[in-house]
Scaffold this motif. Structure first.
Motif, PDB file in Angstrom:
ATOM      1  N   ASN A   1       0.855  -1.189   0.000  1.00 31.66           N
ATOM      2  CA  ASN A   1       0.000   0.000   0.000  1.00 31.66           C
ATOM      3  C   ASN A   1       0.888   1.234   0.000  1.00 31.66           C
ATOM      4  O   ASN A   1       2.122   1.144   0.029  1.00 31.66           O
ATOM      5  CB  ASN A   1      -0.948  -0.009   1.206  1.00 31.66           C
ATOM      6  CG  ASN A   1      -0.208  -0.111   2.534  1.00 31.66           C
ATOM      7  OD1 ASN A   1       0.928   0.350   2.672  1.00 31.66           O
ATOM      8  ND2 ASN A   1      -0.840  -0.714   3.530  1.00 31.66           N
ATOM      9  N   ALA A   2       0.256   2.402  -0.032  1.00 37.40           N
ATOM     10  CA  ALA A   2       1.006   3.651  -0.126  1.00 37.40           C
ATOM     11  C   ALA A   2       1.872   3.892   1.101  1.00 37.40           C
ATOM     12  O   ALA A   2       2.954   4.493   1.006  1.00 37.40           O
ATOM     13  CB  ALA A   2       0.045   4.820  -0.325  1.00 37.40           C
ATOM     14  N   ASP A   3       1.428   3.424   2.254  1.00 40.68           N
ATOM     15  CA  ASP A   3       2.199   3.587   3.488  1.00 40.68           C
ATOM     16  C   ASP A   3       3.522   2.827   3.401  1.00 40.68           C
ATOM     17  O   ASP A   3       4.581   3.347   3.776  1.00 40.68           O
ATOM     18  CB  ASP A   3       1.366   3.092   4.667  1.00 40.68           C
ATOM     19  CG  ASP A   3       1.996   3.390   6.021  1.00 40.68           C
ATOM     20  OD1 ASP A   3       2.805   4.326   6.103  1.00 40.68           O
ATOM     21  OD2 ASP A   3       1.654   2.685   6.988  1.00 40.68           O
TER      22      ASP A   3
ATOM     23  N   GLU B   1       4.480   7.054  10.687  1.00 41.24           N
ATOM     24  CA  GLU B   1       4.458   7.687  12.016  1.00 41.24           C
ATOM     25  C   GLU B   1       5.527   7.048  12.906  1.00 41.24           C
ATOM     26  O   GLU B   1       6.221   7.740  13.660  1.00 41.24           O
ATOM     27  CB  GLU B   1       3.081   7.549  12.656  1.00 41.24           C
ATOM     28  CG  GLU B   1       2.996   8.233  14.015  1.00 41.24           C
ATOM     29  CD  GLU B   1       1.658   8.036  14.709  1.00 41.24           C
ATOM     30  OE1 GLU B   1       1.574   8.315  15.930  1.00 41.24           O
ATOM     31  OE2 GLU B   1       0.696   7.603  14.047  1.00 41.24           O
ATOM     32  N   ILE B   2       5.668   5.727  12.809  1.00 38.78           N
ATOM     33  CA  ILE B   2       6.714   5.030  13.563  1.00 38.78           C
ATOM     34  C   ILE B   2       8.092   5.504  13.117  1.00 38.78           C
ATOM     35  O   ILE B   2       8.979   5.772  13.942  1.00 38.78           O
ATOM     36  CB  ILE B   2       6.590   3.506  13.358  1.00 38.78           C
ATOM     37  CG1 ILE B   2       5.249   2.996  13.871  1.00 38.78           C
ATOM     38  CG2 ILE B   2       7.738   2.785  14.066  1.00 38.78           C
ATOM     39  CD1 ILE B   2       4.994   1.524  13.562  1.00 38.78           C
ATOM     40  N   LEU B   3       8.279   5.617  11.814  1.00 38.83           N
ATOM     41  CA  LEU B   3       9.581   6.024  11.275  1.00 38.83           C
ATOM     42  C   LEU B   3       9.938   7.445  11.694  1.00 38.83           C
ATOM     43  O   LEU B   3      11.113   7.745  11.964  1.00 38.83           O
ATOM     44  CB  LEU B   3       9.575   5.914   9.751  1.00 38.83           C
ATOM     45  CG  LEU B   3       9.560   4.480   9.190  1.00 38.83           C
ATOM     46  CD1 LEU B   3       9.383   4.504   7.672  1.00 38.83           C
ATOM     47  CD2 LEU B   3      10.839   3.747   9.562  1.00 38.83           C
ATOM     48  N   TYR B   4       8.945   8.323  11.746  1.00 39.83           N
ATOM     49  CA  TYR B   4       9.211   9.705  12.168  1.00 39.83           C
ATOM     50  C   TYR B   4       9.806   9.724  13.574  1.00 39.83           C
ATOM     51  O   TYR B   4      10.791  10.423  13.837  1.00 39.83           O
ATOM     52  CB  TYR B   4       7.924  10.515  12.118  1.00 39.83           C
ATOM     53  CG  TYR B   4       8.088  11.952  12.570  1.00 39.83           C
ATOM     54  CD1 TYR B   4       8.865  12.844  11.841  1.00 39.83           C
ATOM     55  CD2 TYR B   4       7.462  12.420  13.735  1.00 39.83           C
ATOM     56  CE1 TYR B   4       9.021  14.168  12.252  1.00 39.83           C
ATOM     57  CE2 TYR B   4       7.612  13.733  14.146  1.00 39.83           C
ATOM     58  CZ  TYR B   4       8.397  14.597  13.396  1.00 39.83           C
ATOM     59  OH  TYR B   4       8.559  15.894  13.813  1.00 39.83           O
ATOM     60  N   ARG B   5       9.206   8.958  14.474  1.00 40.12           N
ATOM     61  CA  ARG B   5       9.746   8.885  15.837  1.00 40.12           C
ATOM     62  C   ARG B   5      11.159   8.315  15.829  1.00 40.12           C
ATOM     63  O   ARG B   5      12.053   8.836  16.510  1.00 40.12           O
ATOM     64  CB  ARG B   5       8.834   8.006  16.701  1.00 40.12           C
ATOM     65  CG  ARG B   5       9.423   7.689  18.072  1.00 40.12           C
ATOM     66  CD  ARG B   5       8.532   6.772  18.878  1.00 40.12           C
ATOM     67  NE  ARG B   5       8.268   5.500  18.237  1.00 40.12           N
ATOM     68  CZ  ARG B   5       9.122   4.487  18.220  1.00 40.12           C
ATOM     69  NH1 ARG B   5      10.321   4.605  18.776  1.00 40.12           N
ATOM     70  NH2 ARG B   5       8.788   3.344  17.635  1.00 40.12           N
TER      71      ARG B   5
ATOM     72  N   LEU C   1       4.544  12.145   5.591  1.00 39.57           N
ATOM     73  CA  LEU C   1       3.173  12.646   5.649  1.00 39.57           C
ATOM     74  C   LEU C   1       2.256  11.856   4.706  1.00 39.57           C
ATOM     75  O   LEU C   1       1.083  11.630   5.022  1.00 39.57           O
ATOM     76  CB  LEU C   1       3.153  14.133   5.303  1.00 39.57           C
ATOM     77  CG  LEU C   1       1.820  14.873   5.496  1.00 39.57           C
ATOM     78  CD1 LEU C   1       1.352  14.784   6.943  1.00 39.57           C
ATOM     79  CD2 LEU C   1       1.972  16.333   5.075  1.00 39.57           C
ATOM     80  N   THR C   2       2.790  11.409   3.582  1.00 43.88           N
ATOM     81  CA  THR C   2       1.993  10.634   2.617  1.00 43.88           C
ATOM     82  C   THR C   2       1.459   9.360   3.261  1.00 43.88           C
ATOM     83  O   THR C   2       0.285   9.011   3.096  1.00 43.88           O
ATOM     84  CB  THR C   2       2.837  10.273   1.379  1.00 43.88           C
ATOM     85  OG1 THR C   2       3.242  11.468   0.709  1.00 43.88           O
ATOM     86  CG2 THR C   2       2.035   9.408   0.413  1.00 43.88           C
ATOM     87  N   GLY C   3       2.313   8.660   3.993  1.00 42.37           N
ATOM     88  CA  GLY C   3       1.865   7.445   4.654  1.00 42.37           C
ATOM     89  C   GLY C   3       0.733   7.711   5.627  1.00 42.37           C
ATOM     90  O   GLY C   3      -0.253   6.961   5.688  1.00 42.37           O
TER      91      GLY C   3
END
Length: 400
Positions: A45-47, A204-208, A227-229
């Motif tokens: 998927n896009a995420d 969101e996990i990767l951002y952290r 942000l796309t995910g």
């Protein structure tokens, strides 16, 4: 220089986990690894796509040699705007290497050069003294490059990677795996498992993780990918899974250059006329059962021909229907594959429903959120009766 991949034994990782936090374990693996493979499920998927690309940029920033591979990958038209999307390979044979080894025991290389003559490549090696013989040369086709670390993104089990894993299972078992996901169905197969069920998306996990590893590294492309995910997994923050923390992260990403308007325009506001025609046919045939919790539609090859469209044109439609039909818990699309006698079935479920389990009797593949079924040697009506009966029975048992 000799290249070899060494898998640290599991007990080593357990001891490491006792001494280091998970982020410190990841940092250690990133520091040790030079050649890294990022991969994700063939039912992507896009995420997963945007997360893999974000991780690619971060690891390149660390000076790593990084490869992204997903079996049978193709670029969805709505995601062609994503930075570096051309870096994702779709064929594992693209990793193959033809290796020529030369024994330097008796003499060293003085000069090395090559040229092409017609359709032939010629290699010239001049020894410092003496000569090289045919016995000094070893030629082999290396099926895949050796990696120091494998990172899986949004992949509930290794089998979801397809034949890429099946043909290289031994290499996966000999290489440390960092497994990143936000779904409860993930089997935790990695030596390091970053599984956060409260996160709305993998990005969101990767951002952290990126903030903990190097808070100074952030730019427009990276923020846009992250942000796309989040936008695609929450349908632009319209679903019930959105949390206050997710909104704060999204706000920070926009502040750091995340191109929200570009993301929304490409994913939700760029449907072609052909896509809209096809969607019209899908909506006109909507049916439901189990108090409107099971919703489905059929798409014939004639529909594709009249709309001058393909299955790619309604890729996001199951997601749209989940958002637009609040009672729906499972959305199903059945469509004919061109001139093959094959019926393809897409099944999308809300977060607390397991699409893969519902369709297990049909031989489904995929994940809890999205499952896929392929039915051979049948027609659309027969396939509809079989699929809907199976799903209805499974959902009624679930309710009971």
């Amino acid at each position: 220089m000799m290249r070899r991949t060494v898998r640290l034994p599991l007990f080593h990782f357990r001891l490491l986990a006792m001494a280091l936090t998970q982020t410190e374990q990841i940092k250690t693996q990133f520091e040790k690894a030079q050649r890294i493979l990022i991969t994700f499920s063939k039912n992507f998927n896009a995420d997963a796509i945007s997360g893999s690309l974000a991780l690619f940029l971060f690891l390149k920033h660390l000076g790593k040699d990084v490869t992204i591979l997903c079996e049978d990958f193709y670029r969805p038209k709505t995601l062609e705007f994503l930075p570096q999307i051309d870096k994702i390979m779709g064929k594992s044979d693209e990793l193959s290497q033809f290796v020529i080894s030369l024994d330097l025991t008796h003499t060293k290389v003085k000069e090395f050069s090559y040229d092409t003559e017609g359709e032939r490549l010629r290699i010239f090696i001049t020894p410092e003294d003496g000569e090289f013989t045919e016995a000094d040369v070893e030629i082999k086709n290396q099926a895949h490059a050796a990696y120091d670390l494998i990172i899986t993104i949004g992949t509930q089990d290794l089998e979801s990677l397809g034949t890429f894993f099946d043909e290289r299972a031994e290499s996966f078992y000999e290489t440390p795996i960092l497994n990143i996901d936000n779904r409860s169905s993930n089997e935790g197969y990695g030596q390091i498992n970053v599984l956060d069920l409260t996160a709305v998306s993998i990005t969101e996990i990767l951002y952290r993780l990126f903030k903990e590893l190097d808070s100074s590294y952030m730019h427009k492309d990276l923020a846009t990918l992250l942000l796309t995910g989040m936008i695609t997994r929450t349908k632009s923050f319209k679903t019930s899974v959105v949390t206050p923390h997710a909104l704060r992260v999204a706000s920070e990403l926009v502040e750091q250059g995340g191109a929200r308007e570009e993301i929304v325009k490409n994913i939700y506001q760029s449907h072609s006329l052909n896509t809209l025609k096809l969607w019209g046919r899908v909506l006109a045939r909507l049916k439901s059962r189990v108090d409107n919790q099971l919703v489905w539609s059929l798409i014939s090859q004639e529909d594709f021909n009249l709309a001058d469209a393909s299955a790619e044109n309604f890729e996001g439609m199951t997601d749209e229907l989940i958002v637009s039909a609040p009672q729906a818990r499972v959305i199903v699309l059945l469509f004919e594959k061109e001139d093959t006698g094959v019926i393809q079935v897409w099944i999308r479920a809300v977060k607390n429903v397991d699409a893969l389990a519902l369709a297990a009797q049909l031989g489904a593949t995929g994940s809890r959120a999205f499952a896929e079924v392929t039915l051979d040697h049948t027609d659309l009506k027969t396939a509809e009766a079989r699929v809907i009966r199976t799903l209805q029975e499974a959902m009624e048992k679930m309710v009971a």
